[in-house]
Design a protein around this motif. Structure first.
Motif, mmCIF file in Angstrom:
data_model
loop_
_atom_site.group_PDB
_atom_site.id
_atom_site.type_symbol
_atom_site.label_atom_id
_atom_site.label_comp_id
_atom_site.label_asym_id
_atom_site.label_seq_id
_atom_site.Cartn_x
_atom_site.Cartn_y
_atom_site.Cartn_z
ATOM 1 N N GLY A 273 0.821 -1.206 0.000
ATOM 2 C CA GLY A 273 0.000 0.000 0.000
ATOM 3 C C GLY A 273 0.851 1.251 0.000
ATOM 4 O O GLY A 273 0.672 2.152 -0.824
ATOM 5 N N ILE A 274 1.809 1.315 0.931
ATOM 6 C CA ILE A 274 2.773 2.413 1.010
ATOM 7 C C ILE A 274 4.165 1.791 1.066
ATOM 8 O O ILE A 274 4.441 0.939 1.919
ATOM 9 C CB ILE A 274 2.515 3.307 2.235
ATOM 10 C CG1 ILE A 274 1.132 3.969 2.109
ATOM 11 C CG2 ILE A 274 3.607 4.366 2.371
ATOM 12 C CD1 ILE A 274 0.725 4.777 3.326
ATOM 13 N N PHE A 275 5.051 2.217 0.166
ATOM 14 C CA PHE A 275 6.362 1.601 0.006
ATOM 15 C C PHE A 275 7.422 2.693 0.070
ATOM 16 O O PHE A 275 7.431 3.616 -0.751
ATOM 17 C CB PHE A 275 6.424 0.886 -1.347
ATOM 18 C CG PHE A 275 7.685 0.116 -1.598
ATOM 19 C CD1 PHE A 275 7.856 -1.164 -1.088
ATOM 20 C CD2 PHE A 275 8.701 0.653 -2.378
ATOM 21 C CE1 PHE A 275 9.020 -1.885 -1.340
ATOM 22 C CE2 PHE A 275 9.865 -0.051 -2.634
ATOM 23 C CZ PHE A 275 10.021 -1.333 -2.115
ATOM 24 N N VAL A 276 8.326 2.607 1.046
ATOM 25 C CA VAL A 276 9.346 3.628 1.299
ATOM 26 C C VAL A 276 10.712 2.984 1.103
ATOM 27 O O VAL A 276 11.015 1.970 1.732
ATOM 28 C CB VAL A 276 9.204 4.200 2.728
ATOM 29 C CG1 VAL A 276 10.231 5.297 2.972
ATOM 30 C CG2 VAL A 276 7.787 4.721 2.962
ATOM 31 N N ASP A 277 11.579 3.595 0.278
ATOM 32 C CA ASP A 277 12.805 2.904 -0.101
ATOM 33 C C ASP A 277 13.912 3.914 -0.419
ATOM 34 O O ASP A 277 13.703 5.139 -0.408
ATOM 35 C CB ASP A 277 12.531 2.022 -1.322
ATOM 36 C CG ASP A 277 13.523 0.874 -1.474
ATOM 37 O OD1 ASP A 277 14.455 0.741 -0.646
ATOM 38 O OD2 ASP A 277 13.370 0.092 -2.434
ATOM 39 N N GLN A 278 15.099 3.388 -0.721
ATOM 40 C CA GLN A 278 16.203 4.154 -1.278
ATOM 41 C C GLN A 278 16.313 3.811 -2.757
ATOM 42 O O GLN A 278 15.598 2.944 -3.263
ATOM 43 C CB GLN A 278 17.511 3.807 -0.567
ATOM 44 C CG GLN A 278 17.959 2.359 -0.771
ATOM 45 C CD GLN A 278 19.177 1.983 0.048
ATOM 46 O OE1 GLN A 278 19.440 2.573 1.087
ATOM 47 N NE2 GLN A 278 19.932 0.993 -0.416
ATOM 48 N N VAL A 279 17.211 4.484 -3.488
ATOM 49 C CA VAL A 279 17.420 4.200 -4.907
ATOM 50 C C VAL A 279 18.458 3.092 -5.037
ATOM 51 O O VAL A 279 19.629 3.283 -4.704
ATOM 52 C CB VAL A 279 17.895 5.462 -5.660
ATOM 53 C CG1 VAL A 279 18.133 5.137 -7.126
ATOM 54 C CG2 VAL A 279 16.865 6.568 -5.527
ATOM 55 N N ASP A 280 18.014 1.940 -5.465
ATOM 56 C CA ASP A 280 18.899 0.791 -5.692
ATOM 57 C C ASP A 280 19.820 0.587 -4.487
ATOM 58 O O ASP A 280 19.355 0.426 -3.380
ATOM 59 C CB ASP A 280 19.673 0.975 -7.001
ATOM 60 C CG ASP A 280 18.729 1.106 -8.196
ATOM 61 O OD1 ASP A 280 17.669 0.465 -8.173
ATOM 62 O OD2 ASP A 280 19.050 1.860 -9.136
#
Length: 378
Positions: A273-280
């Motif tokens: 639903g909500i996805f929080v991440d870094q770039v690669d």
């Protein structure tokens, strides 16, 4: 020169008006036309609209569209300051012509790398139909990123290197790319009562955008995310947003920090639903310091709320409900998410390890033994 005729003073007055409006809680509106106004009939199409925009003087003005369908053969481009483009409401439709292969409305300079900043533009009260199935590719003028203008995707509204912009009561559907894109360093945008549906990618995609407000959004049935943010999307606010039946996520975030989300509803996302991440693998691109309050996430194909990288620190989730998702809160490491008054009603009742969207084992799901305190599992 009289004060009313000074472009610089007019711009300052418009900016002061905008921020006083927001600070006092009033509904934003395009500034009243005090200068030149040009009306364009539907039969004139995009050529007539662009001709009217070019005819406005340096002091700015307003182009008024009536009820009816405007066929867009080439983009409507607003690359001057203090311009208003106003329709008559949902009865004003801008429909992209077959094989036009371009965006519908561009606010800002159309060069791949914009040459100047555009200020004080308002677009309001119209609908956009991107005619997706009749387009031949995603990018304007050819294969993406291979020539002039090809960095610009065929979205409904593209805002580029712009400041103090209003987009009010606009909808964008069936676009070959996204509903709206903000990019190339934007500041102080106000997007209110915007809807995006049935677009090939995201409903709203934001890059290099700061200090902006997005409210009253309705983003649904887009093939990718409802909202996607990346590349220094910082210090922005979302409120009163509904997202449902989007193909990947409700919200997808990378390299986005210190943003606030308030009163958000996400339903039936294909993945988290909500996805929080870094770039690669870029640990310095984590999404840091984002706050989510009064969030409701229901029936996601993946976790209701997933923080996918340990670099995504100081994420807050408060006064929220995660219901009937594949799992509750998934964290790349314990206690990445500071949680308070979070209710999890999940299809997955396993109190041990849970799988995040990437499919890797680890992390913690709502109700798991590594979940921080003040989380209720019902």
């Amino acid at each position: 020169m009289p004060l009313s005729k000074s472009p610089a003073l007019s711009s300052c007055a418009a900016l002061l008006w905008l921020w006083l409006t927001l600070a006092l809680g009033f509904t934003p509106a395009c500034p009243a036309a005090e200068r030149q106004t040009i009306q364009v009939p539907p039969a004139a199409g995009s050529a007539g609209i662009n001709k009217a925009l070019a005819a406005l003087k340096e002091s700015g003005g307003e182009v008024v569209l009536s009820a009816g369908t405007y066929v867009i053969q080439s983009p409507v481009i607003i690359h001057s300051d203090r311009i208003t483009l106003r329709g008559a409401g949902p009865s004003t439709l801008l429909r992209l012509a077959a094989k036009a292969n371009c965006p519908v409305v561009v606010i800002g300079d159309e060069a791949n790398q914009p040459r100047h900043t555009v200020r004080g533009v308002c677009v309001a009260d119209l609908r956009i139909d991107g005619n997706r199935t009749q387009q031949q590719g995603e990018c304007w003028n050819g294969v993406c990123d291979t020539g002039p203008s090809t960095a610009i995707r065929s979205s409904g509204v593209v805002i580029r290197r712009a400041r103090d912009i209003l987009v009010l009561r606009v909808s964008a559907s069936r676009c070959r790319s996204g509903g709206m894109v903000t990019e190339k360093v934007c500041r102080r945008l106000v997007v209110q009562d915007f809807s995006a549906s049935e677009n090939e990618f995201d409903g709203l995609a934001c890059y290099e955008t700061e200090d902006s407000t997005f409210a009253g959004l309705d983003l649904h049935h887009n093939k990718s995310a409802g909202i996607s943010t990346d590349i220094h999307f910082d210090h922005n606010t979302f409120s009163n947003v509904r997202m449902f039946h989007n193909g990947s996520h409700g919200i997808f975030m990378r390299n986005s920090s210190d943003n606030r989300f308030e009163n958000i509803e996400v339903r039936h996302s294909g993945r988290a639903g909500i996805f929080v991440d870094q770039v690669d693998e870029g640990r310095n691109t984590g999404s840091v310091g984002n706050r989510f309050n009064k969030i409701r996430v229901i029936a996601s194909g993946g976790p209701g709320f997933q923080v996918n990288a340990v670099s995504c620190k100081r994420t807050q989730l408060t006064h929220s409900v995660l219901e009937d998702n594949a799992s509750g809160v998934w964290e790349a490491a314990p206690k990445l998410v500071v949680q308070e008054d979070v209710v999890v009603r999940s299809r997955v009742r396993d109190r041990g390890k849970a799988k995040g969207e990437s499919g890797s084992e680890g992390g913690s799901s709502g109700g798991g033994e590594n979940t921080p305190l003040k989380v209720r599992l019902e």
